[in-house]
Design a protein around this motif. Structure first.
Motif, PDB file in Angstrom:
ATOM      1  N   ASP A 108     -37.845 -11.984   4.927  1.00 22.76           N
ATOM      2  CA  ASP A 108     -37.606 -13.361   4.503  1.00 22.76           C
ATOM      3  C   ASP A 108     -37.990 -13.577   3.045  1.00 22.76           C
ATOM      4  N   ALA A 109     -39.065 -12.973   2.608  1.00 28.16           N
ATOM      5  CA  ALA A 109     -39.555 -13.183   1.247  1.00 28.16           C
ATOM      6  C   ALA A 109     -38.706 -12.425   0.227  1.00 28.16           C
ATOM      7  N   ASN A 110     -38.455 -11.170   0.496  1.00 27.64           N
ATOM      8  CA  ASN A 110     -37.698 -10.334  -0.429  1.00 27.64           C
ATOM      9  C   ASN A 110     -36.890  -9.346   0.397  1.00 27.64           C
ATOM     10  N   ARG A 111     -35.602  -9.508   0.388  1.00 28.86           N
ATOM     11  CA  ARG A 111     -34.758  -8.687   1.247  1.00 28.86           C
ATOM     12  C   ARG A 111     -34.839  -7.209   0.922  1.00 28.86           C
ATOM     13  N   TYR A 112     -34.832  -6.874  -0.365  1.00 25.42           N
ATOM     14  CA  TYR A 112     -34.854  -5.463  -0.749  1.00 25.42           C
ATOM     15  C   TYR A 112     -36.166  -4.793  -0.358  1.00 25.42           C
ATOM     16  N   LEU A 113     -37.251  -5.517  -0.504  1.00 20.55           N
ATOM     17  CA  LEU A 113     -38.546  -4.979  -0.098  1.00 20.55           C
ATOM     18  C   LEU A 113     -38.590  -4.799   1.419  1.00 20.55           C
ATOM     19  N   GLY A 114     -38.102  -5.775   2.160  1.00 21.02           N
ATOM     20  CA  GLY A 114     -38.096  -5.678   3.617  1.00 21.02           C
ATOM     21  C   GLY A 114     -37.249  -4.526   4.121  1.00 21.02           C
ATOM     22  N   TYR A 115     -36.054  -4.388   3.561  1.00 18.94           N
ATOM     23  CA  TYR A 115     -35.190  -3.283   3.982  1.00 18.94           C
ATOM     24  C   TYR A 115     -35.735  -1.936   3.537  1.00 18.94           C
ATOM     25  N   GLY A 116     -36.379  -1.911   2.386  1.00 22.59           N
ATOM     26  CA  GLY A 116     -36.981  -0.660   1.915  1.00 22.59           C
ATOM     27  C   GLY A 116     -38.104  -0.197   2.817  1.00 22.59           C
ATOM     28  N   ILE A 117     -38.954  -1.140   3.220  1.00 24.54           N
ATOM     29  CA  ILE A 117     -40.055  -0.794   4.130  1.00 24.54           C
ATOM     30  C   ILE A 117     -39.505  -0.385   5.489  1.00 24.54           C
ATOM     31  N   MET A 118     -38.460  -1.072   5.954  1.00 25.09           N
ATOM     32  CA  MET A 118     -37.865  -0.716   7.239  1.00 25.09           C
ATOM     33  C   MET A 118     -37.243   0.683   7.182  1.00 25.09           C
ATOM     34  N   GLY A 119     -36.563   0.984   6.088  1.00 23.42           N
ATOM     35  CA  GLY A 119     -35.966   2.311   5.932  1.00 23.42           C
ATOM     36  C   GLY A 119     -37.017   3.400   5.920  1.00 23.42           C
ATOM     37  N   ALA A 120     -38.126   3.159   5.223  1.00 22.85           N
ATOM     38  CA  ALA A 120     -39.214   4.134   5.196  1.00 22.85           C
ATOM     39  C   ALA A 120     -39.800   4.334   6.596  1.00 22.85           C
ATOM     40  N   GLY A 121     -39.954   3.256   7.336  1.00 22.03           N
ATOM     41  CA  GLY A 121     -40.469   3.361   8.696  1.00 22.03           C
ATOM     42  C   GLY A 121     -39.543   4.143   9.614  1.00 22.03           C
ATOM     43  N   ILE A 122     -38.256   3.911   9.478  1.00 23.50           N
ATOM     44  CA  ILE A 122     -37.281   4.637  10.308  1.00 23.50           C
ATOM     45  C   ILE A 122     -37.265   6.111   9.953  1.00 23.50           C
ATOM     46  N   ILE A 123     -37.306   6.416   8.660  1.00 20.94           N
ATOM     47  CA  ILE A 123     -37.303   7.820   8.233  1.00 20.94           C
ATOM     48  C   ILE A 123     -38.548   8.535   8.746  1.00 20.94           C
ATOM     49  N   ILE A 124     -39.698   7.888   8.664  1.00 13.45           N
ATOM     50  CA  ILE A 124     -40.938   8.498   9.152  1.00 13.45           C
ATOM     51  C   ILE A 124     -40.890   8.685  10.663  1.00 13.45           C
ATOM     52  N   ALA A 125     -40.354   7.713  11.400  1.00 14.03           N
ATOM     53  CA  ALA A 125     -40.265   7.832  12.857  1.00 14.03           C
ATOM     54  C   ALA A 125     -39.304   8.949  13.268  1.00 14.03           C
ATOM     55  N   VAL A 126     -38.186   9.080  12.563  1.00 10.82           N
ATOM     56  CA  VAL A 126     -37.237  10.157  12.869  1.00 10.82           C
ATOM     57  C   VAL A 126     -37.864  11.515  12.548  1.00 10.82           C
ATOM     58  N   TYR A 127     -38.573  11.594  11.421  1.00 11.02           N
ATOM     59  CA  TYR A 127     -39.261  12.837  11.067  1.00 11.02           C
ATOM     60  C   TYR A 127     -40.263  13.225  12.151  1.00 11.02           C
ATOM     61  N   ALA A 128     -41.009  12.260  12.650  1.00 13.00           N
ATOM     62  CA  ALA A 128     -41.993  12.536  13.696  1.00 13.00           C
ATOM     63  C   ALA A 128     -41.315  13.008  14.976  1.00 13.00           C
ATOM     64  N   ALA A 129     -40.182  12.409  15.311  1.00 14.68           N
ATOM     65  CA  ALA A 129     -39.466  12.816  16.525  1.00 14.68           C
ATOM     66  C   ALA A 129     -38.926  14.231  16.397  1.00 14.68           C
ATOM     67  N   VAL A 130     -38.368  14.561  15.241  1.00 18.62           N
ATOM     68  CA  VAL A 130     -37.841  15.912  15.027  1.00 18.62           C
ATOM     69  C   VAL A 130     -38.979  16.924  15.041  1.00 18.62           C
ATOM     70  N   ARG A 131     -40.069  16.578  14.422  1.00 16.39           N
ATOM     71  CA  ARG A 131     -41.220  17.476  14.373  1.00 16.39           C
ATOM     72  C   ARG A 131     -41.781  17.722  15.779  1.00 16.39           C
ATOM     73  N   GLU A 132     -41.875  16.673  16.574  1.00 18.36           N
ATOM     74  CA  GLU A 132     -42.385  16.811  17.935  1.00 18.36           C
ATOM     75  C   GLU A 132     -41.430  17.632  18.804  1.00 18.36           C
ATOM     76  N   ASN A 133     -40.124  17.442  18.578  1.00 19.95           N
ATOM     77  CA  ASN A 133     -39.135  18.184  19.344  1.00 19.95           C
ATOM     78  C   ASN A 133     -39.188  19.682  19.020  1.00 19.95           C
ATOM     79  N   ARG A 134     -39.419  20.010  17.768  1.00 26.53           N
ATOM     80  CA  ARG A 134     -39.512  21.417  17.374  1.00 26.53           C
ATOM     81  C   ARG A 134     -40.752  22.088  17.945  1.00 26.53           C
TER      82      ARG A 134
END
Length: 81
Positions: A52-78
């Motif tokens: 709500d405050a800053n769209r680019y900041l919000g989407y950037g943080i969300m993208g970083a969170g998704i990338i980290i979660a996907v990395y963790a899932a791939v790492r756990e799967n391996r």
């Protein structure tokens, strides 16, 4: 108005940390969240408040969170292979 967002984000982070550390001990070792998964989930939740405050900041943080979660899932799967 910006100060209220900082207070809300700080409160949400503290509540999430308490929630995850309390419930993390109740589950067996193989069903616990890893630290990377917790970080990804917290970033996605925090990004909802910044969208709500800053769209680019919000989407950037969300993208970083998704990338980290996907990395963790791939790492756990391996590890299981």
């Amino acid at each position: 108005m910006e100060n209220i967002y900082k207070i809300i984000v700080f409160a949400v982070i503290i509540l999430l940390l308490i929630f995850f550390f309390v419930f993390r001990k109740k589950y067996p070792r193989n069903k616990r969240f890893t630290n990377y998964e917790l970080l990804g989930i917290m970033l996605v939740i925090v990004s909802m408040f910044f969208s709500d405050a800053n769209r680019y900041l919000g989407y950037g943080i969300m993208g970083a969170g998704i990338i980290i979660a996907v990395y963790a899932a791939v790492r756990e799967n391996r590890r299981k292979l």
